[in-house]
Design a protein around this motif. Sequence first.
Motif, PDB file in Angstrom:
ATOM      1  N   GLY A 124      35.275  46.527  50.192  1.00  0.00           N
ATOM      2  CA  GLY A 124      36.545  46.617  49.484  1.00  0.00           C
ATOM      3  C   GLY A 124      37.089  45.253  49.149  1.00  0.00           C
ATOM      4  N   SER A 125      36.190  44.294  48.847  1.00  0.00           N
ATOM      5  CA  SER A 125      36.711  42.957  48.506  1.00  0.00           C
ATOM      6  C   SER A 125      35.966  42.458  47.275  1.00  0.00           C
ATOM      7  CB  SER A 125      36.422  42.002  49.670  1.00  0.00           C
ATOM      8  OG  SER A 125      35.004  41.830  49.692  1.00  0.00           O
ATOM      9  N   GLY A 126      36.550  41.426  46.607  1.00  0.00           N
ATOM     10  CA  GLY A 126      35.904  40.920  45.401  1.00  0.00           C
ATOM     11  C   GLY A 126      36.237  39.455  45.215  1.00  0.00           C
ATOM     12  N   VAL A 127      35.369  38.757  44.479  1.00  0.00           N
ATOM     13  CA  VAL A 127      35.613  37.336  44.208  1.00  0.00           C
ATOM     14  C   VAL A 127      35.536  37.162  42.709  1.00  0.00           C
ATOM     15  CG1 VAL A 127      34.677  35.020  44.456  1.00  0.00           C
ATOM     16  CG2 VAL A 127      34.594  36.612  46.398  1.00  0.00           C
ATOM     17  N   MET A 128      36.612  36.549  42.136  1.00  0.00           N
ATOM     18  CA  MET A 128      36.643  36.290  40.691  1.00  0.00           C
ATOM     19  C   MET A 128      36.329  34.830  40.490  1.00  0.00           C
ATOM     20  SD  MET A 128      37.496  37.568  37.678  1.00  0.00           S
ATOM     21  CE  MET A 128      38.822  38.751  37.557  1.00  0.00           C
ATOM     22  N   GLU A 129      35.449  34.519  39.543  1.00  0.00           N
ATOM     23  CA  GLU A 129      35.088  33.102  39.351  1.00  0.00           C
ATOM     24  C   GLU A 129      35.175  32.780  37.872  1.00  0.00           C
ATOM     25  OE1 GLU A 129      31.219  33.385  40.660  1.00  0.00           O
ATOM     26  OE2 GLU A 129      31.699  33.488  42.789  1.00  0.00           O
ATOM     27  N   GLY A 130      35.266  31.452  37.594  1.00  0.00           N
ATOM     28  CA  GLY A 130      35.125  30.961  36.217  1.00  0.00           C
ATOM     29  C   GLY A 130      36.421  31.079  35.459  1.00  0.00           C
ATOM     30  N   ARG A 131      37.127  29.967  35.276  1.00  0.00           N
ATOM     31  CA  ARG A 131      38.363  29.921  34.447  1.00  0.00           C
ATOM     32  C   ARG A 131      39.298  31.054  34.878  1.00  0.00           C
ATOM     33  NH1 ARG A 131      39.905  26.464  33.344  1.00  0.00           N
ATOM     34  NH2 ARG A 131      41.273  27.207  31.733  1.00  0.00           N
ATOM     35  N   VAL A 132      39.580  31.113  36.158  1.00  0.00           N
ATOM     36  CA  VAL A 132      40.409  32.239  36.617  1.00  0.00           C
ATOM     37  C   VAL A 132      41.861  31.999  36.189  1.00  0.00           C
ATOM     38  CG1 VAL A 132      41.191  33.493  38.622  1.00  0.00           C
ATOM     39  CG2 VAL A 132      38.906  32.479  38.591  1.00  0.00           C
ATOM     40  N   GLN A 133      42.436  32.991  35.571  1.00  0.00           N
ATOM     41  CA  GLN A 133      43.878  32.908  35.240  1.00  0.00           C
ATOM     42  C   GLN A 133      44.514  34.178  35.775  1.00  0.00           C
ATOM     43  OE1 GLN A 133      43.026  32.826  31.225  1.00  0.00           O
ATOM     44  NE2 GLN A 133      43.060  30.606  30.984  1.00  0.00           N
ATOM     45  N   THR A 134      45.763  33.981  36.225  1.00  0.00           N
ATOM     46  CA  THR A 134      46.367  35.196  36.764  1.00  0.00           C
ATOM     47  C   THR A 134      47.815  35.288  36.299  1.00  0.00           C
ATOM     48  OG1 THR A 134      46.899  36.390  38.757  1.00  0.00           O
ATOM     49  CG2 THR A 134      47.010  34.000  38.910  1.00  0.00           C
ATOM     50  N   VAL A 135      48.300  36.462  36.197  1.00  0.00           N
ATOM     51  CA  VAL A 135      49.692  36.678  35.759  1.00  0.00           C
ATOM     52  C   VAL A 135      50.383  37.466  36.856  1.00  0.00           C
ATOM     53  CG1 VAL A 135      51.125  37.892  34.090  1.00  0.00           C
ATOM     54  CG2 VAL A 135      49.040  36.731  33.337  1.00  0.00           C
ATOM     55  N   PHE A 136      51.465  36.862  37.402  1.00  0.00           N
ATOM     56  CA  PHE A 136      52.185  37.595  38.449  1.00  0.00           C
ATOM     57  C   PHE A 136      53.413  38.227  37.833  1.00  0.00           C
ATOM     58  CE2 PHE A 136      49.909  37.014  42.168  1.00  0.00           C
ATOM     59  CZ  PHE A 136      49.374  35.748  42.193  1.00  0.00           C
ATOM     60  N   GLN A 137      53.721  39.397  38.255  1.00  0.00           N
ATOM     61  CA  GLN A 137      54.991  40.012  37.811  1.00  0.00           C
ATOM     62  C   GLN A 137      55.951  39.811  38.977  1.00  0.00           C
ATOM     63  OE1 GLN A 137      54.838  41.125  34.854  1.00  0.00           O
ATOM     64  NE2 GLN A 137      56.996  41.691  34.684  1.00  0.00           N
ATOM     65  N   PRO A 138      56.966  38.931  38.816  1.00  0.00           N
ATOM     66  CA  PRO A 138      57.864  38.727  39.959  1.00  0.00           C
ATOM     67  C   PRO A 138      58.455  40.062  40.370  1.00  0.00           C
ATOM     68  CG  PRO A 138      58.719  37.693  37.955  1.00  0.00           C
ATOM     69  CD  PRO A 138      57.357  38.183  37.656  1.00  0.00           C
ATOM     70  N   LYS A 139      58.619  40.204  41.683  1.00  0.00           N
ATOM     71  CA  LYS A 139      59.021  41.519  42.234  1.00  0.00           C
ATOM     72  C   LYS A 139      60.299  41.989  41.530  1.00  0.00           C
ATOM     73  CE  LYS A 139      56.421  43.557  45.228  1.00  0.00           C
ATOM     74  NZ  LYS A 139      55.280  43.125  44.385  1.00  0.00           N
ATOM     75  N   GLY A 140      61.306  41.094  41.384  1.00  0.00           N
ATOM     76  CA  GLY A 140      62.591  41.557  40.884  1.00  0.00           C
ATOM     77  C   GLY A 140      62.557  41.736  39.382  1.00  0.00           C
ATOM     78  N   GLY A 141      61.448  42.033  38.807  1.00  0.00           N
ATOM     79  CA  GLY A 141      61.281  42.090  37.331  1.00  0.00           C
ATOM     80  C   GLY A 141      62.386  42.925  36.690  1.00  0.00           C
ATOM     81  N   ASN A 142      62.565  42.751  35.363  1.00  0.00           N
ATOM     82  CA  ASN A 142      63.685  43.452  34.696  1.00  0.00           C
ATOM     83  C   ASN A 142      63.477  44.944  34.668  1.00  0.00           C
ATOM     84  OD1 ASN A 142      61.524  43.563  32.976  1.00  0.00           O
ATOM     85  ND2 ASN A 142      62.150  41.663  31.981  1.00  0.00           N
TER      86      ASN A 142
END
Lengths: 142, 202
Positions: A124-142
């Motif tokens: 149940g685990s994974g590794v992402m490689e190569g130009r990793v970009q991530t987008v977080f949605q802040p918890k208190g989102g609109n």
Amino acid sequence: QGASVSFKGLKQDTTLPVEVTADSLAVDQATGTATFSGNVRVAQGALVMTAGEIRVEYAAEAGKIAKLHAKGGVTFANAGDAAEAAEAIYTIDSGSLVMSGNVLLTQGQTAISGQKLAIDLKAGSGVMEGRVQTVFQPKGGN
Amino acid sequence: MALARGKGFHSKAVALAKVILPLLALALLSTLFMVSRSINPEDAIPFADVDVEDRVREPRMTAPTWSGVTRDGSALTLTAADARPQSGGARAEGLQAVLATPDGKITTFTAAEADLNQNDGKLVLSGGVQVETADGMQITTEGLTALLDQTEVTAAGSITAQGPLGVLTAGGMRLTQGQAGYTLLFQNGVKLIYQPTGPKPD
């Protein structure tokens, strides 16, 4: 460098029956390779994988499928997590799924993209490689 | 002088034999005619008249075999329970066809009925067909058409296949000879259920 990804509650029992549906299947009598083509859909338990074409690779002993090579745009969905990539290789017995070619992984709110995503379904685990970009949605989102 | 001793035992025996033996012969001979069963010339040659009328009405071959080689070099041999000639070919029941492709793979087809039509070089199998391919896949379908001059077998109806791949159902099937060799193509909707035999998760 790579971002490790946890697939919460993603334990995948890789001995569940695998159901493959497609438009057509070509079995090459000489080598015995089987290629599903035309919106192929693989379902195993909660895991669903769709692809343009999936080639079945046999294990040494007859009657056992070792790997599924999917190409032509692969989407993978399992218990809330979804991933897209150009190609994927799913080794059934070891439960390892390697997706490559601008991978986009969405888990609930967060999205991570990269070039290669190796998922171990058993752990149940994974590794992402190569130009990793991530987008977080802040918890208190609109 | 020998005669003078009158009728010796030897002479009596001979005289007696001269009477008894012919009588015995006569009796034996008569059993040949009087006592023996009457011979009915009819049953000199026993033959079954069961399918004689049938055969007269429509000529049939029992257990015929037909074999040929297709253009791409695979040998096709057909054997059947019986076959009736019809225009342009024959109609057979209980047919078994063996297709040995040059790469050494053997595919066998068994069918309830078959129409061999040599004019348009086609063999139509119907009434439930079983196909066993070289890699151990057993395919059952309703009907099948095989070309005689080249290796092309098409199943129009839905098929189910049991094999190393698992259980497969498809809308149709075609065995053709591509450049890379023979491919078995299942089409119009394919569904495969494969049971992995991998180790149980710990």
